[in-house]
Design an enzyme around this catalytic site. Structure first.
Site, short mmCIF file in Angstrom:
data_model
loop_
_atom_site.label_atom_id
_atom_site.label_comp_id
_atom_site.label_asym_id
_atom_site.label_seq_id
_atom_site.Cartn_x
_atom_site.Cartn_y
_atom_site.Cartn_z
N ASN A 115 7.84 -11.78 -0.04
CA ASN A 115 8.08 -10.81 1.03
C ASN A 115 9.53 -10.87 1.51
O ASN A 115 10.14 -11.93 1.52
CB ASN A 115 7.14 -11.07 2.20
CG ASN A 115 5.69 -10.93 1.78
OD1 ASN A 115 5.41 -10.36 0.73
ND2 ASN A 115 4.77 -11.45 2.57
N HIS A 132 12.35 -12.81 -3.49
CA HIS A 132 12.84 -11.44 -3.65
C HIS A 132 13.89 -11.06 -2.60
O HIS A 132 14.10 -9.88 -2.34
CB HIS A 132 11.66 -10.45 -3.62
CG HIS A 132 10.74 -10.62 -4.80
ND1 HIS A 132 9.47 -10.08 -4.86
CD2 HIS A 132 10.92 -11.27 -5.98
CE1 HIS A 132 8.91 -10.41 -6.03
NE2 HIS A 132 9.76 -11.13 -6.72
N ASN A 226 -7.54 -13.81 -1.02
CA ASN A 226 -7.27 -12.38 -1.21
C ASN A 226 -8.52 -11.60 -0.82
O ASN A 226 -9.62 -12.11 -0.92
CB ASN A 226 -6.90 -12.09 -2.68
CG ASN A 226 -6.10 -10.79 -2.82
OD1 ASN A 226 -6.54 -9.72 -2.43
ND2 ASN A 226 -4.91 -10.90 -3.40
N GLU A 228 -9.51 -9.16 -2.44
CA GLU A 228 -10.17 -8.75 -3.69
C GLU A 228 -9.70 -9.64 -4.84
O GLU A 228 -8.70 -10.35 -4.71
CB GLU A 228 -9.88 -7.28 -4.00
CG GLU A 228 -8.41 -6.99 -4.15
CD GLU A 228 -8.10 -5.50 -4.27
OE1 GLU A 228 -8.89 -4.68 -3.77
OE2 GLU A 228 -7.06 -5.18 -4.85
P1 OAD Z 1 0.90 -6.07 -3.68
O1 OAD Z 1 0.92 -4.88 -2.81
O2 OAD Z 1 0.99 -5.89 -5.16
O3 OAD Z 1 -0.44 -6.88 -3.42
C1 OAD Z 1 -0.92 -7.16 -2.14
C2 OAD Z 1 -2.15 -8.02 -2.32
O4 OAD Z 1 -2.59 -8.42 -1.04
C3 OAD Z 1 -3.32 -7.32 -3.00
O5 OAD Z 1 -3.85 -8.17 -4.01
C4 OAD Z 1 -4.34 -7.12 -1.86
O6 OAD Z 1 -5.67 -7.20 -2.33
C5 OAD Z 1 -4.00 -8.28 -0.97
N1 OAD Z 1 -4.30 -8.10 0.46
C6 OAD Z 1 -4.19 -6.99 1.21
N2 OAD Z 1 -4.46 -7.23 2.51
C7 OAD Z 1 -4.76 -8.55 2.58
C8 OAD Z 1 -5.11 -9.44 3.65
N3 OAD Z 1 -5.20 -9.01 4.91
N4 OAD Z 1 -5.33 -10.75 3.35
C9 OAD Z 1 -5.23 -11.18 2.08
N5 OAD Z 1 -4.90 -10.41 1.03
C10 OAD Z 1 -4.66 -9.12 1.27
O7 OAD Z 1 2.04 -7.04 -3.14
P2 OAD Z 1 2.73 -8.29 -3.83
O8 OAD Z 1 1.78 -9.04 -4.70
O9 OAD Z 1 3.43 -9.03 -2.76
O10 OAD Z 1 8.64 -6.84 -5.47
O11 OAD Z 1 3.79 -7.58 -4.74
C11 OAD Z 1 4.68 -8.39 -5.44
C12 OAD Z 1 6.02 -7.73 -5.55
O12 OAD Z 1 5.86 -6.43 -6.12
C13 OAD Z 1 6.70 -7.46 -4.23
O13 OAD Z 1 7.43 -8.56 -3.75
C14 OAD Z 1 7.61 -6.35 -4.59
C15 OAD Z 1 6.61 -5.51 -5.33
O14 OAD Z 1 7.09 -4.49 -6.06
C16 OAD Z 1 9.88 -6.37 -5.32
O15 OAD Z 1 10.19 -5.61 -4.42
C17 OAD Z 1 10.81 -6.88 -6.36
#
Ligand code: OAD
Length: 256
Positions: A115, A132, A226, A228
């Site tokens: 994040n 990042h 998570n 899901e």
């Molecule tokens: P994503 O948006 O891909 O994934 C978010 C995850 O959080 C999903 O698996 C949801 O199921 C989960 N989620 C949502 N709400 C939640 C909650 N309240 N508690 C627990 N889990 C929850 O985001 P990232 O995995 O962070 O990169 O994405 C990775 C990278 O892709 C980011 O840093 C960004 C993006 O493109 C760059 O900007 C380079």
């Protein structure tokens, strides 16, 4: 909770943290948490994929890329200004605050985050690896000079550096390498972790997604939190289905 590898996989009901996991945590010193956008969802920040992953007609993945910036620098800048306007009102939630407590509880605690919102620091964590980068800074796309988050626009979108180059947020985009220093440190702490948490991340983006697998291969208990299942879930020793604030709060209460 679903427990995998060496345990019978079983569904866990509310308020049933496994004794195996609590015992591992109580004896652990080197604990690592990798966080993604999901941990900030409860602070009102949109995640990258799924609901909330679109801005206007654009996919976040296309905007957070070097190609996107070079093709439409004004659109990408405005998207980041929009994100910043939301981030400016966001406060750490119970999940962030629990991880700040983890830093006090475990002598060797490292927080690795994908994040860029700065909420972990605001919550009180200090030992943070921002894989990042950070939205709280800008940098010149041409000469690399760093600027604060708020800069004079002088009618230009994006604003310009003294050298004439375009300013951009100091974040890592698709198509760009991570800071070698930050990545090396993340690989090192992950390979030495006794317990590794993967929290609120879709576990799809490399190289972050390799860190939990590396930790597990080197002997860490892998805990995923998570709402899901993700591609990582089948590899996790403990899968806690639900929100990060709910589960991290419960874990913190049981280990203090
Ligand atoms: P994503 O948006 O891909 O994934 C978010 C995850 O959080 C999903 O698996 C949801 O199921 C989960 N989620 C949502 N709400 C939640 C909650 N309240 N508690 C627990 N889990 C929850 O985001 P990232 O995995 O962070 O990169 O994405 C990775 C990278 O892709 C980011 O840093 C960004 C993006 O493109 C760059 O900007 C380079």
């Amino acid at each position: 909770m679903h427990r995998v590898r060496g345990y019978k996989r079983e569904k866990m009901r509310e308020n049933e943290l496994s004794l195996e996991l609590l015992a591992r945590l109580k004896s652990a010193q080197r604990v690592v948490a990798l966080t993604g956008a999901g941990i900030s969802a409860e602070s009102g920040l949109p995640t990258f994929r799924g609901n909330g992953g679109l801005w206007k007609k654009y996919k976040a993945e296309d905007l957070a890329s070097i190609e996107g910036f070079l093709q439409k620098p004004d659109v990408v800048w405005e998207w980041y200004e929009y994100r910043r306007s939301i981030y400016a009102q966001a406060k750490p939630n119970a999940g962030h605050l629990a991880l700040a407590e983890f830093e006090k509880i475990f002598p060797g605690f490292t927080l690795i985050t994908q994040n860029t919102d700065g909420l972990h620091r605001m919550a009180g964590n200090e030992n943070i690896l921002e894989l990042h980068g950070s939205l709280r800074r800008n940098r010149c796309h041409s000469c690399g000079k760093l600027y604060p988050e708020k800069v004079e626009q002088n009618g230009k979108i994006p604003p310009r550096c003294a050298c004439g180059g375009m300013l951009r947020p100091d974040v890592v985009w698709f198509g760009e390498p991570l800071s070698p220093f930050v990545l090396d440190k993340a690989l090192e702490v992950s390979s030495r972790a006794e317990v590794f948490f993967s929290i609120g991340t879709s576990a799809l983006v490399q190289p972050a997604a390799t860190l939990p697998l590396l930790a597990r291969r080197k002997g860490a208990a892998l805990v995923e939190i998570n709402i899901e299942e993700t591609p990582l879930t089948s590899q996790a020793d403990f899968f806690l289905r639900g929100t990060s604030s709910e589960w991290l709060g419960k874990i913190k209460e049981r280990i203090v």
